[in-house]
Design a protein around this motif. Structure first.
Motif, PDB file in Angstrom:
ATOM      1  N   THR A  79       5.225 -23.597   9.877  1.00  0.00           N
ATOM      2  CA  THR A  79       6.470 -23.280   9.860  1.00  0.00           C
ATOM      3  C   THR A  79       6.625 -21.812  10.174  1.00  0.00           C
ATOM      4  O   THR A  79       6.838 -20.275   9.708  1.00  0.00           O
ATOM      5  CB  THR A  79       6.797 -23.166   8.394  1.00  0.00           C
ATOM      6  N   THR A  80       7.130 -21.906  11.657  1.00  0.00           N
ATOM      7  CA  THR A  80       7.958 -20.043  12.655  1.00  0.00           C
ATOM      8  C   THR A  80       8.789 -20.536  12.283  1.00  0.00           C
ATOM      9  O   THR A  80       9.651 -21.360  11.902  1.00  0.00           O
ATOM     10  CB  THR A  80       6.359 -20.589  13.985  1.00  0.00           C
ATOM     11  N   THR A  81       9.794 -19.334  12.959  1.00  0.00           N
ATOM     12  CA  THR A  81      11.183 -18.785  13.099  1.00  0.00           C
ATOM     13  C   THR A  81      11.545 -19.542  14.138  1.00  0.00           C
ATOM     14  O   THR A  81      12.569 -19.697  14.829  1.00  0.00           O
ATOM     15  CB  THR A  81      11.363 -17.336  12.964  1.00  0.00           C
ATOM     16  N   THR A  82      10.543 -20.545  14.976  1.00  0.00           N
ATOM     17  CA  THR A  82      11.778 -20.903  16.427  1.00  0.00           C
ATOM     18  C   THR A  82      10.637 -22.140  15.764  1.00  0.00           C
ATOM     19  O   THR A  82      10.704 -22.646  17.568  1.00  0.00           O
ATOM     20  CB  THR A  82      11.140 -20.100  17.394  1.00  0.00           C
ATOM     21  N   GLY A  83      11.026 -23.171  15.411  1.00  0.00           N
ATOM     22  CA  GLY A  83      10.353 -24.450  15.583  1.00  0.00           C
ATOM     23  C   GLY A  83       8.894 -24.602  14.502  1.00  0.00           C
ATOM     24  O   GLY A  83       8.065 -23.881  14.143  1.00  0.00           O
ATOM     25  N   HIS A  84       9.054 -26.026  13.804  1.00  0.00           N
ATOM     26  CA  HIS A  84       7.900 -26.341  13.329  1.00  0.00           C
ATOM     27  C   HIS A  84       7.080 -26.758  13.723  1.00  0.00           C
ATOM     28  O   HIS A  84       7.615 -27.735  14.629  1.00  0.00           O
ATOM     29  CB  HIS A  84       7.787 -26.793  11.960  1.00  0.00           C
ATOM     30  N   TRP A  98       1.368 -19.311  11.208  1.00  0.00           N
ATOM     31  CA  TRP A  98       2.237 -19.579  10.761  1.00  0.00           C
ATOM     32  C   TRP A  98       3.248 -18.319  11.464  1.00  0.00           C
ATOM     33  O   TRP A  98       4.463 -18.174  11.561  1.00  0.00           O
ATOM     34  CB  TRP A  98       3.455 -19.803   9.952  1.00  0.00           C
ATOM     35  N   GLN A 101       5.664 -16.566  17.391  1.00  0.00           N
ATOM     36  CA  GLN A 101       7.465 -17.178  17.263  1.00  0.00           C
ATOM     37  C   GLN A 101       6.919 -17.219  19.288  1.00  0.00           C
ATOM     38  O   GLN A 101       6.607 -17.242  20.227  1.00  0.00           O
ATOM     39  CB  GLN A 101       9.114 -16.553  16.894  1.00  0.00           C
ATOM     40  N   LEU A 131      18.036 -23.793  10.464  1.00  0.00           N
ATOM     41  CA  LEU A 131      17.315 -23.006  10.979  1.00  0.00           C
ATOM     42  C   LEU A 131      16.210 -22.834  10.844  1.00  0.00           C
ATOM     43  O   LEU A 131      15.676 -22.600  10.065  1.00  0.00           O
ATOM     44  CB  LEU A 131      17.583 -21.618  10.091  1.00  0.00           C
ATOM     45  N   SER A 132      15.755 -22.680  12.314  1.00  0.00           N
ATOM     46  CA  SER A 132      14.015 -22.589  12.870  1.00  0.00           C
ATOM     47  C   SER A 132      13.501 -23.852  12.665  1.00  0.00           C
ATOM     48  O   SER A 132      12.640 -24.381  13.263  1.00  0.00           O
ATOM     49  CB  SER A 132      13.272 -21.790  11.380  1.00  0.00           C
TER      50      SER A 132
END
Length: 326
Positions: A79-84, A98, A101, A131-132
């Motif tokens: 689970t990153t800040t720019t997509g999972h 994780w 980004q 978000l994310s």
């Protein structure tokens, strides 16, 4: 048993139903591992994958829930800040970092880690409405795209975000097939609460019910997606005395190709045939939901064929990966 076995008895080479995106109380889910497993089996599934957020499967939490006819794969939702994305088939206790980004150049190292373990990297819910949730990474390096995610749905497991993901994936197929690097589609429930497991799930042809064989089937695109176990699809193409199924190649040798689809469980639905030229044929299903459809083409007219099965309201009930025609 601390961790589940990577091998179950199963039914030998067969089509197996599985949900590879589920959460339990060990991350942000409301169900215990036992409750997840019991409900998965009740939903007609043969396997699941544990995909807790940014953590490995807890030792002792899942091993005793596997059985001769029920496989549990180990995984993680990165689970990153720019997509999972999903790391499926990783080693017991293994965690994929994780903290990366888009733009920092670190995702490739993480993908390589999963591939070294023999695992599969899945771009998760590319257009999730939070978000994310939107997948901002390039699909390069990923093996599979989750075009159907059941989390943000209500009475039926389909919404505009899934429609967008499916359209995006469908448009990319022709170009990706030309480069030899197409990415199969899969569908998962993203279970967090009661009533979600298996809605939808992926049906994969595997040589046996094992982690290695299931991942090999998913990687090859020998799979299709169903909204539930009530839906069944058979999809083949025939030419010059040969037969190919989902994810396989068919050499037509310049001749006619007969494409056959048989569907069960979608009353008054429709079956559409899709190629590199878009949606090329559409046929209705009867009121009992069981029907067979044939459509003819050639390699010159169709680089591939895939089908979508939809309810009368337009929601998808099933969709397949392509049969590639040469």
């Amino acid at each position: 048993m601390s961790f589940p076995s990577t091998q179950a008895v199963g039914r030998g080479a067969a089509w197996y139903r599985g949900d590879c995106h589920v959460h339990s109380v060990h991350s942000d889910g409301e169900l215990t591992p036992k409750e997840v497993a019991v409900r998965a089996r009740a939903a007609g599934l043969d396997f699941i994958a544990t995909t807790e957020h940014n953590s490995a499967a807890a030792p002792g939490a899942w091993g005793h829930l596997a059985a001769d006819d029920f496989l549990i794969l180990l995984g993680e939702e990165v689970t990153t800040t720019t997509g999972h994305w999903l790391a499926l088939g990783i080693n017991p206790g293994e965690v994929v970092d994780w903290n990366h980004q888009v733009g920092d150049g670190l995702v490739d190292k993480c993908l390589d880690q999963v591939h070294r373990a023999g695992g599969l990297c899945v771009a998760a819910h590319p257009h999730a409405p939070y978000l994310s949730g939107h997948f901002m990474f390039s699909f390069l390096g990923f093996d599979v795209v989750e075009v159907w995610n059941g989390l943000w749905t209500s009475d039926r497991p389909w919404n505009a975000d899934n429609e967008t993901a499916l359209a995006e994936w469908g448009r990319s197929l022709a170009a990706d097939l030309q480069t030899g690097s197409w990415r199969p589609a899969m569908g998962n429930s993203d279970t967090h609460v009661e009533g979600q497991i298996g809605i939808p799930h992926t049906v994969v042809f595997a040589e046996e019910l094992s982690t290695e064989a299931v991942l090999a089937g998913l990687r090859a695109g020998r799979s299709w997606i169903a909204e539930s176990a009530d839906v069944d699809v058979s999809f083949t193409a025939h030419a010059d005395g040969c037969v190919a199924g989902v994810g396989e190649r068919l050499a037509a040798h310049g001749g006619q190709v007969e494409v056959h689809a048989a569907v069960r469980g979608v009353p008054e639905g429709t079956v559409s045939f899709n190629t590199d030229r878009g949606k090329v044929h559409r046929s209705p299903l009867p009121s009992d939901g069981a029907g067979a459809v044939q459509w003819d083409t050639t390699a010159e007219d169709s680089a591939f064929v895939r089908i979508e099965v939809r309810h009368p309201n337009g929601h998808v009930a099933a969709l397949t990966n392509p049969i590639i025609i040469t």
